[in-house]
Design an enzyme around this catalytic site. Structure first.
Site, PDB file in Angstrom:
ATOM      1  N   TYR A   1      -3.823   1.140  39.958  1.00 68.24           N
ATOM      2  CA  TYR A   1      -3.949   0.313  38.755  1.00 68.24           C
ATOM      3  C   TYR A   1      -5.127   0.834  37.953  1.00 68.24           C
ATOM      4  O   TYR A   1      -6.274   0.720  38.362  1.00 68.24           O
ATOM      5  CB  TYR A   1      -4.185  -1.151  39.121  1.00 68.24           C
ATOM      6  CG  TYR A   1      -3.066  -1.842  39.850  1.00 68.24           C
ATOM      7  CD1 TYR A   1      -1.766  -1.346  39.831  1.00 68.24           C
ATOM      8  CD2 TYR A   1      -3.310  -3.009  40.569  1.00 68.24           C
ATOM      9  CE1 TYR A   1      -0.741  -1.990  40.520  1.00 68.24           C
ATOM     10  CE2 TYR A   1      -2.284  -3.661  41.243  1.00 68.24           C
ATOM     11  CZ  TYR A   1      -1.016  -3.151  41.219  1.00 68.24           C
ATOM     12  OH  TYR A   1      -0.014  -3.793  41.895  1.00 68.24           O
TER      13      TYR A   1
ATOM     14  N   PRO B   1       6.164 -13.155  40.374  1.00 64.91           N
ATOM     15  CA  PRO B   1       6.551 -14.551  40.641  1.00 64.91           C
ATOM     16  C   PRO B   1       6.859 -15.338  39.380  1.00 64.91           C
ATOM     17  O   PRO B   1       7.498 -16.384  39.448  1.00 64.91           O
ATOM     18  CB  PRO B   1       5.318 -15.116  41.355  1.00 64.91           C
ATOM     19  CG  PRO B   1       4.178 -14.278  40.873  1.00 64.91           C
ATOM     20  CD  PRO B   1       4.759 -12.900  40.726  1.00 64.91           C
TER      21      PRO B   1
ATOM     22  N   PHE C   1       6.935  -8.437  33.579  1.00 67.82           N
ATOM     23  CA  PHE C   1       6.800  -8.026  32.181  1.00 67.82           C
ATOM     24  C   PHE C   1       7.832  -8.708  31.279  1.00 67.82           C
ATOM     25  O   PHE C   1       7.745  -8.627  30.057  1.00 67.82           O
ATOM     26  CB  PHE C   1       6.923  -6.504  32.066  1.00 67.82           C
ATOM     27  CG  PHE C   1       5.855  -5.770  32.816  1.00 67.82           C
ATOM     28  CD1 PHE C   1       4.543  -5.774  32.370  1.00 67.82           C
ATOM     29  CD2 PHE C   1       6.151  -5.111  33.997  1.00 67.82           C
ATOM     30  CE1 PHE C   1       3.552  -5.121  33.075  1.00 67.82           C
ATOM     31  CE2 PHE C   1       5.164  -4.440  34.702  1.00 67.82           C
ATOM     32  CZ  PHE C   1       3.856  -4.453  34.240  1.00 67.82           C
ATOM     33  N   THR C   2       8.810  -9.398  31.891  1.00 73.36           N
ATOM     34  CA  THR C   2       9.789 -10.186  31.142  1.00 73.36           C
ATOM     35  C   THR C   2       9.754 -11.603  31.692  1.00 73.36           C
ATOM     36  O   THR C   2      10.509 -11.961  32.599  1.00 73.36           O
ATOM     37  CB  THR C   2      11.211  -9.601  31.295  1.00 73.36           C
ATOM     38  OG1 THR C   2      11.187  -8.222  30.934  1.00 73.36           O
ATOM     39  CG2 THR C   2      12.182 -10.337  30.394  1.00 73.36           C
TER      40      THR C   2
END
Length: 288
Positions: free
Chosen positions: A63, A210, A214-215
């Site tokens: 990340y 959860p 990203f959508t």
């Protein structure tokens, strides 16, 4: 300030953790690449999560890359005794931000050492092998390399991410698996049967995305339920997961203090039986 005590606890390896944790992925820049827009706020989010009772943080050195782990070290080191930091290896980032396979023994060894260095640790609490090989591939070669690093004392516990039931069974023949991290939420439930099987073996299940990732999940049912409870759709989706099974550990991520507080408040949200039944039917109404 919210507390996560209402979420309960479950053992992750040999340590009990609060079931509502924190995922650090979104602390780096856009596309999970580069530095955050607001480093001061990123540090504040981490500190408030821990001060609110979170003792399970999910991260990876890819990340950023490196940046999220460096933020965790800046915000929280020296770490509280009960804090469990879970990281992932098996991928790397290209110069353009692409996600690339990195599962050779040399790449996995480098990834473990990168995590150790950037987190300022001598041993990683839990390392998840992120499967980038596909659903039909054998995970034996990379997992065997990770198990060797465990025997060297660099890794305490091992988990798997983005894997099928067959790959989990293969992995358990190689080493102890303490957690499985797959995509799962109130609308995406391909792992329902797997979750029930893992419960019997006391293996933690950690759903990524959860809240849809990203959508984000969009559902009139979820919104209606949230309105009826005086809560937000985010809180309802998290509360449903907490009630789904006692071995589910949540790691919702955010770079916002307001969203962090909203997420943590889900630990105290009560879902009546009739509400849970409505939400149980949500998967047939929302496209996976």
């Amino acid at each position: 300030m919210s507390s996560v005590d209402g979420s309960g606890t479950f053992r992750l390896g040999d340590v009990p953790v609060k079931r509502l944790g924190y995922g650090a992925m979104r602390l780096s820049g856009p596309g999970i690449f580069g530095p955050p827009r607001d480093r001061k706020t990123a540090v504040a989010v981490l500190r408030e999560a821990v001060s609110s009772g979170v003792n399970h943080i999910d991260t990876s050195d890819y990340y950023g890359p490196h940046i999220t782990n460096q933020l965790i070290r800046e915000a929280l080191h020296p770490y509280p005794d009960d804090l469990v930091i879970v990281t992932k290896i098996g991928a790397r980032r290209g110069a353009d931000g692409s996600w690339l396979l990195a599962s050779s023994p040399a790449e996995l060894r480098q990834a473990v050492h990168d995590n150790l260095r950037n987190l300022s640790l001598d041993e990683l609490d839990v390392v998840n092998l992120r499967n980038m090989l596909g659903s039909e591939a054998s995970i034996e070669p990379p997992l065997t390399a990770l198990a060797d690093l465990q025997r060297q004392g660099l890794v305490r516990h091992i988990g798997l991410s983005n894997v099928t039931p067959a790959q989990i069974a293969e992995g358990r023949r190689i080493c102890e698996i303490v957690c499985v991290q797959n995509q799962y939420n109130v609308a995406y439930r391909h792992d329902d049967a797997l979750i029930d099987r893992l419960a019997g073996d006391r293996i933690a299940y950690v759903p990524f995305f959860p809240l849809g990732g990203f959508t984000p999940i969009q559902s009139s049912t979820l919104s209606d339920v949230a309105d009826s409870l005086g809560a937000t759709p985010t809180q309802v989706a998290l509360a449903w997961l907490l009630r789904r099974a006692p071995h589910i550990l949540l790691i919702p991520g955010t770079s916002s203090l307001a969203h962090l507080r909203e997420n943590l408040a889900a630990a105290e949200l009560n879902l009546p039986d009739e509400v849970r039944q409505r939400l149980d039917g949500l998967t047939s109404q929302v496209a996976s």
